[in-house]
Design an enzyme around this catalytic site. Sequence first.
Site, PDB file in Angstrom:
ATOM      1  N   TRP A  46      -2.577  -2.713  -1.713  1.00 44.60           N
ATOM      2  CA  TRP A  46      -2.141  -4.112  -1.789  1.00 44.60           C
ATOM      3  C   TRP A  46      -3.032  -4.808  -0.774  1.00 44.60           C
ATOM      4  O   TRP A  46      -2.895  -4.606   0.429  1.00 44.60           O
ATOM      5  CB  TRP A  46      -0.667  -4.217  -1.415  1.00 44.60           C
ATOM      6  CG  TRP A  46      -0.087  -5.587  -1.618  1.00 44.60           C
ATOM      7  CD1 TRP A  46       0.465  -6.079  -2.761  1.00 44.60           C
ATOM      8  CD2 TRP A  46       0.014  -6.617  -0.636  1.00 44.60           C
ATOM      9  NE1 TRP A  46       0.897  -7.361  -2.545  1.00 44.60           N
ATOM     10  CE2 TRP A  46       0.636  -7.724  -1.257  1.00 44.60           C
ATOM     11  CE3 TRP A  46      -0.367  -6.740   0.701  1.00 44.60           C
ATOM     12  CZ2 TRP A  46       0.880  -8.912  -0.593  1.00 44.60           C
ATOM     13  CZ3 TRP A  46      -0.120  -7.933   1.358  1.00 44.60           C
ATOM     14  CH2 TRP A  46       0.495  -8.999   0.709  1.00 44.60           C
ATOM     15  N   HIS A 102      20.179 -36.808  -2.599  1.00 44.73           N
ATOM     16  CA  HIS A 102      19.315 -37.144  -1.461  1.00 44.73           C
ATOM     17  C   HIS A 102      17.848 -36.883  -1.759  1.00 44.73           C
ATOM     18  O   HIS A 102      17.029 -36.804  -0.840  1.00 44.73           O
ATOM     19  CB  HIS A 102      19.770 -36.358  -0.224  1.00 44.73           C
ATOM     20  CG  HIS A 102      21.191 -36.646   0.138  1.00 44.73           C
ATOM     21  ND1 HIS A 102      21.578 -37.824   0.737  1.00 44.73           N
ATOM     22  CD2 HIS A 102      22.326 -35.937  -0.072  1.00 44.73           C
ATOM     23  CE1 HIS A 102      22.894 -37.810   0.899  1.00 44.73           C
ATOM     24  NE2 HIS A 102      23.358 -36.676   0.419  1.00 44.73           N
ATOM     25  N   LYS A 137      14.205 -15.177  -8.038  1.00 41.43           N
ATOM     26  CA  LYS A 137      13.978 -14.170  -9.087  1.00 41.43           C
ATOM     27  C   LYS A 137      13.086 -14.746 -10.179  1.00 41.43           C
ATOM     28  O   LYS A 137      12.158 -14.091 -10.639  1.00 41.43           O
ATOM     29  CB  LYS A 137      15.296 -13.709  -9.722  1.00 41.43           C
ATOM     30  CG  LYS A 137      16.152 -12.785  -8.947  1.00 41.43           C
ATOM     31  CD  LYS A 137      15.608 -11.393  -8.756  1.00 41.43           C
ATOM     32  CE  LYS A 137      14.823 -11.329  -7.485  1.00 41.43           C
ATOM     33  NZ  LYS A 137      15.491 -10.923  -6.298  1.00 41.43           N
ATOM     34  N   GLU A 158       9.422 -15.118  -8.946  1.00 39.68           N
ATOM     35  CA  GLU A 158       8.611 -13.932  -8.668  1.00 39.68           C
ATOM     36  C   GLU A 158       8.281 -13.112  -9.901  1.00 39.68           C
ATOM     37  O   GLU A 158       7.232 -12.487  -9.934  1.00 39.68           O
ATOM     38  CB  GLU A 158       9.216 -13.077  -7.555  1.00 39.68           C
ATOM     39  CG  GLU A 158      10.507 -12.402  -7.880  1.00 39.68           C
ATOM     40  CD  GLU A 158      10.969 -11.510  -6.713  1.00 39.68           C
ATOM     41  OE1 GLU A 158      12.175 -11.393  -6.535  1.00 39.68           O
ATOM     42  OE2 GLU A 158      10.134 -10.921  -6.014  1.00 39.68           O
ATOM     43  N   ASN A 164      -2.068   2.686   5.170  1.00 43.25           N
ATOM     44  CA  ASN A 164      -1.193   1.542   4.910  1.00 43.25           C
ATOM     45  C   ASN A 164      -0.963   0.857   6.257  1.00 43.25           C
ATOM     46  O   ASN A 164      -0.466   1.499   7.183  1.00 43.25           O
ATOM     47  CB  ASN A 164       0.134   2.046   4.322  1.00 43.25           C
ATOM     48  CG  ASN A 164       1.192   0.974   4.261  1.00 43.25           C
ATOM     49  OD1 ASN A 164       0.872  -0.223   4.181  1.00 43.25           O
ATOM     50  ND2 ASN A 164       2.449   1.373   4.309  1.00 43.25           N
ATOM     51  N   GLY A 165      -1.342  -0.400   6.368  1.00 44.58           N
ATOM     52  CA  GLY A 165      -1.161  -1.098   7.644  1.00 44.58           C
ATOM     53  C   GLY A 165      -2.363  -1.992   7.918  1.00 44.58           C
ATOM     54  O   GLY A 165      -3.144  -2.294   7.014  1.00 44.58           O
ATOM     55  N   GLU A 183      18.663 -17.493  -4.637  1.00 42.46           N
ATOM     56  CA  GLU A 183      18.247 -16.168  -5.103  1.00 42.46           C
ATOM     57  C   GLU A 183      17.858 -16.207  -6.590  1.00 42.46           C
ATOM     58  O   GLU A 183      16.875 -15.585  -7.005  1.00 42.46           O
ATOM     59  CB  GLU A 183      19.384 -15.171  -4.850  1.00 42.46           C
ATOM     60  CG  GLU A 183      19.189 -13.781  -5.433  1.00 42.46           C
ATOM     61  CD  GLU A 183      18.004 -13.000  -4.861  1.00 42.46           C
ATOM     62  OE1 GLU A 183      17.365 -13.452  -3.902  1.00 42.46           O
ATOM     63  OE2 GLU A 183      17.716 -11.920  -5.409  1.00 42.46           O
ATOM     64  N   LYS A 203       6.398  -4.082  -2.898  1.00 47.60           N
ATOM     65  CA  LYS A 203       7.821  -3.851  -2.667  1.00 47.60           C
ATOM     66  C   LYS A 203       8.192  -3.881  -1.196  1.00 47.60           C
ATOM     67  O   LYS A 203       9.192  -4.457  -0.810  1.00 47.60           O
ATOM     68  CB  LYS A 203       8.189  -2.492  -3.273  1.00 47.60           C
ATOM     69  CG  LYS A 203       9.648  -2.123  -3.148  1.00 47.60           C
ATOM     70  CD  LYS A 203      10.477  -2.948  -4.092  1.00 47.60           C
ATOM     71  CE  LYS A 203      11.961  -2.647  -3.997  1.00 47.60           C
ATOM     72  NZ  LYS A 203      12.754  -3.767  -4.524  1.00 47.60           N
ATOM     73  N   CYS A 225       0.840  -1.193   0.000  1.00 43.72           N
ATOM     74  CA  CYS A 225       0.000   0.000   0.000  1.00 43.72           C
ATOM     75  C   CYS A 225       0.880   1.249   0.000  1.00 43.72           C
ATOM     76  O   CYS A 225       1.924   1.289   0.635  1.00 43.72           O
ATOM     77  CB  CYS A 225      -0.950   0.079   1.185  1.00 43.72           C
ATOM     78  SG  CYS A 225      -2.210  -1.171   1.167  1.00 43.72           S
ATOM     79  N   ARG A 269       4.400  -0.148  -4.718  1.00 39.47           N
ATOM     80  CA  ARG A 269       3.982  -0.541  -3.373  1.00 39.47           C
ATOM     81  C   ARG A 269       2.648  -1.295  -3.356  1.00 39.47           C
ATOM     82  O   ARG A 269       2.280  -1.880  -2.337  1.00 39.47           O
ATOM     83  CB  ARG A 269       3.849   0.698  -2.484  1.00 39.47           C
ATOM     84  CG  ARG A 269       5.133   1.456  -2.309  1.00 39.47           C
ATOM     85  CD  ARG A 269       4.925   2.585  -1.352  1.00 39.47           C
ATOM     86  NE  ARG A 269       4.719   2.093  -0.016  1.00 39.47           N
ATOM     87  CZ  ARG A 269       5.657   1.978   0.907  1.00 39.47           C
ATOM     88  NH1 ARG A 269       6.882   2.330   0.621  1.00 39.47           N
ATOM     89  NH2 ARG A 269       5.377   1.520   2.101  1.00 39.47           N
TER      90      ARG A 269
HETATM   91  C1  F6R Z   1      12.744 -10.412  -3.783  1.00 39.23           C
HETATM   92  C2  F6R Z   1      12.423  -9.320  -2.907  1.00 39.23           C
HETATM   93  C3  F6R Z   1      12.005  -9.620  -1.527  1.00 39.23           C
HETATM   94  C4  F6R Z   1      12.735  -8.695  -0.539  1.00 39.23           C
HETATM   95  C5  F6R Z   1      12.170  -8.903   0.866  1.00 39.23           C
HETATM   96  C6  F6R Z   1      12.893  -8.059   1.891  1.00 39.23           C
HETATM   97  O1  F6R Z   1      13.143  -9.954  -5.035  1.00 39.23           O
HETATM   98  O2  F6R Z   1      12.493  -8.176  -3.287  1.00 39.23           O
HETATM   99  O3  F6R Z   1      12.208 -10.949  -1.222  1.00 39.23           O
HETATM  100  O4  F6R Z   1      14.088  -8.966  -0.590  1.00 39.23           O
HETATM  101  O5  F6R Z   1      10.813  -8.571   0.871  1.00 39.23           O
HETATM  102  O6  F6R Z   1      12.728  -6.697   1.648  1.00 39.23           O
HETATM  103  P1  F6R Z   1      13.665  -5.632   2.323  1.00 39.23           P
HETATM  104  O7  F6R Z   1      15.044  -5.843   1.801  1.00 39.23           O
HETATM  105  O8  F6R Z   1      13.098  -4.316   1.901  1.00 39.23           O
HETATM  106  O9  F6R Z   1      13.601  -5.858   3.806  1.00 39.23           O
END
Ligand code: F6R
Length: 606
Positions: free
Chosen positions: A70, A502, A483, A486, A96-97, A479, A601, A2, A27
């Site tokens: 969101w 295993h 990527k 997502e 937001n919250g 990682e 985000k 949000c 966001r």
């Molecule tokens: C993946 C991604 C998320 C963030 C996670 C932590 O691409 O962006 O997994 O890494 O939400 O976010 P921060 O770093 O803002 O605490």
Amino acid sequence: MCGIFGYIGKKDAALILLDGLATLEYRGYDSSGIYVSGAGNVKTIGAVENLRKIIPKNFYGTSGIAHLRWATHGEPTERNAHPHTDCAKSVWVVHNGIVENYKELGELLSLRGHKFQSSTDTEILAHLVEEEMKLTKEFPAAVSAALKKVRGTYGAAFMHGGEPNLIVAARMGAPVVIGCGTEENFVASDASPILRHTRHVVYLHDGDVAIMRQNSHHIQTLEGAAAGRASHTIEWDEAQVQKGGYDHFMLKEIMEAPGVVENAIRGRIVTSGGLAKFGGLEAVKDKLRDVKRIVIVGCGSAYYAGLVGEYMFEECAGISTEVEFGSEFRYRKPVVDDHTLLLAISQSGETADTLEAIREAKRKGALALGIVNTVGSTIARECDAGIYNHAGPEISVASTKAFVSQLTILALVTVFLGRQRNMSLATGREILAELTQIPVKIDKILQQKDKIRKLIARYSSFRDFLYIGRKYNLPIAYEGALKLKEVSYVHAEGYGAGEMKHGPLAMIDENFPTVAIVFQDSVYEKMISNIREIEARKGPVLALATEGDNDVSALVRDVLFIPKTLEILSPILAVVPLQLFAYFNAVEKGHNVDRPRNLAKSVTVE
Ligand code: F6R
């Protein structure tokens, strides 16, 4: 998670709010809405473009609030979109919250005759303020009184139809920034929509209420006591929150990696002494000598960066290290004492779980440090000391450049801590000298962008992927898989190459490709054996290999060559082609790369 934005001044509020919302879109994008005093309220499903299309002509006023949602409570429908209002349609709120006690508050309000239009927790806030207005005619006092009844988190902005020259903003557990312009003021979830108007901002603290008018802002506590909050000048400029000619922020941000590494190391290397130095650690450097154990906390990509940190700290600085998801740490009974360093990693500096882990560790006596990108964010403020990434704003939901920056800073911290202990001058110098070469080496990888794009044709039809690595590059396998998941919505799993036998090897056949990270390092032979096992089961393999390693090219279907570097620094290089691979895969599928479905985000709810 949000985004809120508010404006009060002399200009066309709707125009300013819509432009600001477009910047905040990362966001949340389930629904959007706007309230402009004197003009009314418009909301819709989807993000800002949809909203822009339905704003009526002459929707004019000089103050207003807006929101991107969101969804947490209630479906992403128009009815549930913000701003929400009270029975009299006088009080308007964007939030937001989460209002945790929304049920009990809702029941009380219903008994007093309030009727709700939506199934959101936020609407409760508008009705609560309406109720308080019956007791006090003062709008800011009514907002404070209402918020005292709320359990949960909020970054919220309120307006009242009868008071167009007034916005009341408040913060509890969700970020709120006030932008201070000339004859105009702004309020937002983060600084990005404010930057084109002013660089002067004030960050609210939990429990703060800001009373904003065109020419003034006054910050006080919920109890009404003045809260002096310093003003900050943001270093980012507006160009950094624009795409700069790229199709997507994600690509722009991947391409920024060389500069991000330069920014992370600038002024932090003392070559002659083989030392790393950080202004932000000066005050605690003696305490850091006494640290016996490190617990790294983070979520998502930040957690995976932490896993690389674990290898670095243990191998090169000789400090026992564990890595925890923020979301797990806070619910366990972690053993932490005053010789424990809690190192939090967060791009946004607002991730709720990471923040709660810091609070829990501090309660138990640990020293808390942060590696944070967003200046002035809650995590940056709550840690005892910390290091800023200086990576610039990361807009794409998928973290790319911030991850590269986190690894770079972890390498610097390794030298910092290592040199306080047993790391030799030669090793310190070697790591630092090689770090300065990393930007050029990333550049060489980025030059293979078109090769990676072309590779997608051979891989885009697969529905499942395995990513494998060992040691420093096991977290990079995690990682890389994250990527792909997502942004491409393709199933991918990161796995320790040594663990394949295993279990996961059973899945391998010609329809199940593996991305293998196989550099000429301490685990090279083991990785080669693991790749042979996959090849023997007809699994297609795309390898990341050290430049010039023809043995790997002879073994696998496709290779991307990565310049040689120290093993400890190799994850910084390895992740870049995997980010590009995920990006091009998503583009090929036509996905909204910068705004993957269901994600936001900044995860400010648990
Ligand atoms: C993946 C991604 C998320 C963030 C996670 C932590 O691409 O962006 O997994 O890494 O939400 O976010 P921060 O770093 O803002 O605490």
